[in-house]
Design a protein around this motif. Sequence first.
Motif, PDB file in Angstrom:
ATOM      1  N   LEU A   1       0.832  -1.205   0.000  1.00 42.42           N
ATOM      2  CA  LEU A   1       0.000   0.000   0.000  1.00 42.42           C
ATOM      3  C   LEU A   1       0.868   1.257   0.000  1.00 42.42           C
ATOM      4  CD1 LEU A   1      -2.697   1.535   0.268  1.00 42.42           C
ATOM      5  CD2 LEU A   1      -2.483   1.261   2.748  1.00 42.42           C
ATOM      6  N   VAL A   2       1.872   1.287   0.866  1.00 44.44           N
ATOM      7  CA  VAL A   2       2.747   2.463   0.954  1.00 44.44           C
ATOM      8  C   VAL A   2       3.444   2.696  -0.383  1.00 44.44           C
ATOM      9  CG1 VAL A   2       4.852   3.351   2.050  1.00 44.44           C
ATOM     10  CG2 VAL A   2       3.038   2.354   3.454  1.00 44.44           C
ATOM     11  N   GLU A   3       3.903   1.624  -1.016  1.00 46.33           N
ATOM     12  CA  GLU A   3       4.542   1.757  -2.337  1.00 46.33           C
ATOM     13  C   GLU A   3       3.559   2.308  -3.366  1.00 46.33           C
ATOM     14  OE1 GLU A   3       6.364  -1.151  -5.759  1.00 46.33           O
ATOM     15  OE2 GLU A   3       6.775  -1.674  -3.674  1.00 46.33           O
ATOM     16  N   ALA A   4       2.341   1.782  -3.376  1.00 46.04           N
ATOM     17  CA  ALA A   4       1.327   2.247  -4.323  1.00 46.04           C
ATOM     18  C   ALA A   4       0.942   3.701  -4.054  1.00 46.04           C
ATOM     19  CB  ALA A   4       0.099   1.346  -4.254  1.00 46.04           C
ATOM     20  N   LEU A   5       0.863   4.075  -2.788  1.00 47.87           N
ATOM     21  CA  LEU A   5       0.541   5.469  -2.455  1.00 47.87           C
ATOM     22  C   LEU A   5       1.643   6.401  -2.937  1.00 47.87           C
ATOM     23  CD1 LEU A   5      -0.895   5.052   1.159  1.00 47.87           C
ATOM     24  CD2 LEU A   5      -2.176   5.649  -0.912  1.00 47.87           C
ATOM     25  N   GLY A   6       2.883   5.949  -2.847  1.00 42.14           N
ATOM     26  CA  GLY A   6       4.008   6.741  -3.341  1.00 42.14           C
ATOM     27  C   GLY A   6       3.941   6.972  -4.843  1.00 42.14           C
ATOM     28  N   GLN A   7       3.266   6.065  -5.556  1.00 40.35           N
ATOM     29  CA  GLN A   7       3.092   6.184  -7.003  1.00 40.35           C
ATOM     30  C   GLN A   7       1.787   6.884  -7.359  1.00 40.35           C
ATOM     31  OE1 GLN A   7       3.318   2.095  -8.235  1.00 40.35           O
ATOM     32  NE2 GLN A   7       5.469   1.898  -7.674  1.00 40.35           N
ATOM     33  N   GLY A   8       1.050   7.327  -6.345  1.00 36.25           N
ATOM     34  CA  GLY A   8      -0.204   8.041  -6.583  1.00 36.25           C
ATOM     35  C   GLY A   8      -1.333   7.162  -7.078  1.00 36.25           C
ATOM     36  N   LYS A   9      -1.293   5.860  -6.775  1.00 42.50           N
ATOM     37  CA  LYS A   9      -2.299   4.931  -7.298  1.00 42.50           C
ATOM     38  C   LYS A   9      -3.648   5.013  -6.590  1.00 42.50           C
ATOM     39  CE  LYS A   9       0.746   1.467  -9.268  1.00 42.50           C
ATOM     40  NZ  LYS A   9       1.108   0.050  -9.297  1.00 42.50           N
ATOM     41  N   TYR A  10      -3.687   5.527  -5.368  1.00 40.39           N
ATOM     42  CA  TYR A  10      -4.940   5.566  -4.612  1.00 40.39           C
ATOM     43  C   TYR A  10      -5.199   6.963  -4.069  1.00 40.39           C
ATOM     44  CZ  TYR A  10      -4.346   0.500  -4.579  1.00 40.39           C
ATOM     45  OH  TYR A  10      -4.165  -0.808  -4.949  1.00 40.39           O
ATOM     46  N   ASP A  11      -6.469   7.336  -4.080  1.00 41.89           N
ATOM     47  CA  ASP A  11      -6.887   8.594  -3.480  1.00 41.89           C
ATOM     48  C   ASP A  11      -7.591   8.366  -2.143  1.00 41.89           C
ATOM     49  OD1 ASP A  11      -5.983  10.262  -5.578  1.00 41.89           O
ATOM     50  OD2 ASP A  11      -7.799   9.842  -6.725  1.00 41.89           O
ATOM     51  N   TYR A  12      -8.150   7.160  -1.980  1.00 44.59           N
ATOM     52  CA  TYR A  12      -8.906   6.845  -0.771  1.00 44.59           C
ATOM     53  C   TYR A  12      -8.450   5.498  -0.220  1.00 44.59           C
ATOM     54  CZ  TYR A  12     -11.833  10.548  -2.559  1.00 44.59           C
ATOM     55  OH  TYR A  12     -12.271  11.756  -3.034  1.00 44.59           O
ATOM     56  N   VAL A  13      -8.438   5.392   1.106  1.00 41.24           N
ATOM     57  CA  VAL A  13      -8.009   4.161   1.762  1.00 41.24           C
ATOM     58  C   VAL A  13      -9.009   3.815   2.860  1.00 41.24           C
ATOM     59  CG1 VAL A  13      -6.203   3.086   3.185  1.00 41.24           C
ATOM     60  CG2 VAL A  13      -5.567   4.588   1.282  1.00 41.24           C
TER      61      VAL A  13
ATOM     62  N   ARG B   1      -1.171  12.017   2.264  1.00 42.31           N
ATOM     63  CA  ARG B   1      -1.388  12.584   0.923  1.00 42.31           C
ATOM     64  C   ARG B   1      -2.729  12.202   0.298  1.00 42.31           C
ATOM     65  NH1 ARG B   1       4.448  11.183  -1.789  1.00 42.31           N
ATOM     66  NH2 ARG B   1       5.737  12.247  -0.243  1.00 42.31           N
ATOM     67  N   VAL B   2      -3.415  11.185   0.837  1.00 38.87           N
ATOM     68  CA  VAL B   2      -4.659  10.748   0.208  1.00 38.87           C
ATOM     69  C   VAL B   2      -5.796  11.725   0.532  1.00 38.87           C
ATOM     70  CG1 VAL B   2      -3.996   8.316   0.186  1.00 38.87           C
ATOM     71  CG2 VAL B   2      -5.321   9.209   2.107  1.00 38.87           C
ATOM     72  N   LYS B   3      -6.832  11.696  -0.300  1.00 39.57           N
ATOM     73  CA  LYS B   3      -7.987  12.581  -0.101  1.00 39.57           C
ATOM     74  C   LYS B   3      -8.819  12.145   1.096  1.00 39.57           C
ATOM     75  CE  LYS B   3      -8.457  13.713  -4.982  1.00 39.57           C
ATOM     76  NZ  LYS B   3      -9.318  13.579  -6.177  1.00 39.57           N
ATOM     77  N   GLY B   4      -8.888  10.825   1.312  1.00 39.80           N
ATOM     78  CA  GLY B   4      -9.676  10.323   2.426  1.00 39.80           C
ATOM     79  C   GLY B   4      -9.141   9.012   2.936  1.00 39.80           C
ATOM     80  N   PHE B   5      -9.098   8.873   4.251  1.00 43.36           N
ATOM     81  CA  PHE B   5      -8.600   7.646   4.873  1.00 43.36           C
ATOM     82  C   PHE B   5      -9.468   7.333   6.085  1.00 43.36           C
ATOM     83  CE2 PHE B   5      -4.852   5.761   7.488  1.00 43.36           C
ATOM     84  CZ  PHE B   5      -5.407   4.493   7.392  1.00 43.36           C
ATOM     85  N   VAL B   6     -10.159   6.217   6.007  1.00 42.82           N
ATOM     86  CA  VAL B   6     -11.006   5.746   7.106  1.00 42.82           C
ATOM     87  C   VAL B   6     -10.391   4.459   7.644  1.00 42.82           C
ATOM     88  CG1 VAL B   6     -13.295   4.919   7.780  1.00 42.82           C
ATOM     89  CG2 VAL B   6     -13.076   6.757   6.086  1.00 42.82           C
ATOM     90  N   ALA B   7     -10.194   4.408   8.950  1.00 43.01           N
ATOM     91  CA  ALA B   7      -9.659   3.210   9.606  1.00 43.01           C
ATOM     92  C   ALA B   7     -10.732   2.609  10.494  1.00 43.01           C
ATOM     93  CB  ALA B   7      -8.432   3.565  10.433  1.00 43.01           C
ATOM     94  N   LEU B   8     -10.921   1.311  10.383  1.00 42.70           N
ATOM     95  CA  LEU B   8     -11.768   0.556  11.298  1.00 42.70           C
ATOM     96  C   LEU B   8     -10.793  -0.128  12.237  1.00 42.70           C
ATOM     97  CD1 LEU B   8     -14.060  -1.247   8.689  1.00 42.70           C
ATOM     98  CD2 LEU B   8     -14.282   1.062   9.586  1.00 42.70           C
ATOM     99  N   ALA B   9     -10.844   0.210  13.509  1.00 40.06           N
ATOM    100  CA  ALA B   9      -9.813  -0.307  14.410  1.00 40.06           C
ATOM    101  C   ALA B   9     -10.343  -0.536  15.817  1.00 40.06           C
ATOM    102  CB  ALA B   9      -8.636   0.664  14.457  1.00 40.06           C
ATOM    103  N   THR B  10      -9.747  -1.533  16.460  1.00 39.73           N
ATOM    104  CA  THR B  10     -10.074  -1.832  17.850  1.00 39.73           C
ATOM    105  C   THR B  10      -9.077  -1.202  18.809  1.00 39.73           C
ATOM    106  OG1 THR B  10      -8.778  -3.859  17.783  1.00 39.73           O
ATOM    107  CG2 THR B  10     -11.110  -4.055  17.269  1.00 39.73           C
ATOM    108  N   HIS B  11      -7.906  -0.856  18.308  1.00 43.32           N
ATOM    109  CA  HIS B  11      -6.829  -0.334  19.151  1.00 43.32           C
ATOM    110  C   HIS B  11      -6.153   0.853  18.474  1.00 43.32           C
ATOM    111  CE1 HIS B  11      -7.192  -4.601  20.304  1.00 43.32           C
ATOM    112  NE2 HIS B  11      -6.906  -4.162  21.500  1.00 43.32           N
ATOM    113  N   GLU B  12      -5.375   1.577  19.257  1.00 44.94           N
ATOM    114  CA  GLU B  12      -4.551   2.639  18.696  1.00 44.94           C
ATOM    115  C   GLU B  12      -3.410   2.000  17.916  1.00 44.94           C
ATOM    116  OE1 GLU B  12      -3.245   5.104  21.910  1.00 44.94           O
ATOM    117  OE2 GLU B  12      -5.270   5.792  22.356  1.00 44.94           O
ATOM    118  N   GLY B  13      -2.848   2.760  16.990  1.00 45.89           N
ATOM    119  CA  GLY B  13      -1.736   2.260  16.213  1.00 45.89           C
ATOM    120  C   GLY B  13      -1.446   3.183  15.057  1.00 45.89           C
ATOM    121  N   THR B  14      -0.551   2.769  14.192  1.00 44.06           N
ATOM    122  CA  THR B  14      -0.134   3.603  13.067  1.00 44.06           C
ATOM    123  C   THR B  14      -1.305   3.956  12.160  1.00 44.06           C
ATOM    124  OG1 THR B  14       2.059   2.626  13.122  1.00 44.06           O
ATOM    125  CG2 THR B  14       1.431   3.751  11.096  1.00 44.06           C
ATOM    126  N   LEU B  15      -2.106   2.971  11.772  1.00 43.31           N
ATOM    127  CA  LEU B  15      -3.193   3.250  10.839  1.00 43.31           C
ATOM    128  C   LEU B  15      -4.254   4.162  11.447  1.00 43.31           C
ATOM    129  CD1 LEU B  15      -3.449  -0.220   9.076  1.00 43.31           C
ATOM    130  CD2 LEU B  15      -2.456   1.895   8.195  1.00 43.31           C
TER     131      LEU B  15
END
Length: 181
Positions: free
Chosen positions: A41-53, A73-87
Amino acid sequence: RRADGDADGILMVADKNPNAAGVARVVETLGLAAPKSTSDLVEALGQGKYDYVLSLGAAIDSDPAKAKEKLARVKGFVALATHEGTLPGAAHVVLPAASWAEAAGTYVNAKGLAQEAEKVLVPRGDAHAAWQLVAALAKALDAEVPWKKRADLVSALFPPPVEEAAAPKAADAAAQVEVQP
């Protein structure tokens, strides 16, 4: 996604991601691309392949600083998570997902065996099962998901086996056997 770990060929498998096979089955059922690692994902984001995650979980298998920088850099990022963390820390919106103990579920092990688990705790706060959050997001985006309740989801992912019409049933086969004295 957690990084792969040790495997012993007996009990331990390299994939340390709980229910990775189940997630793969869900995205396949929805006709989506197979899940990939956060490194991919990080590699693809670096290539501008995704706008939303849309992510599920908090753990990643790549450098957290690089991941946060690319996700910013993305336009929108939604995380579904049970705990804190990087995402969840990098997300524009975090939706509280119920933990494995707070939601009934079907988990698919590394061998593809579906195993049922019952809810044992009441979710805290506004947490909901991840499948419910995905359905709510889809509805908000005017998209369709093929389920309205958990039973629909289970039926879509794990249909009962269909008997082959040409295969004789055991009772029919036994009736055709002649007993010789």
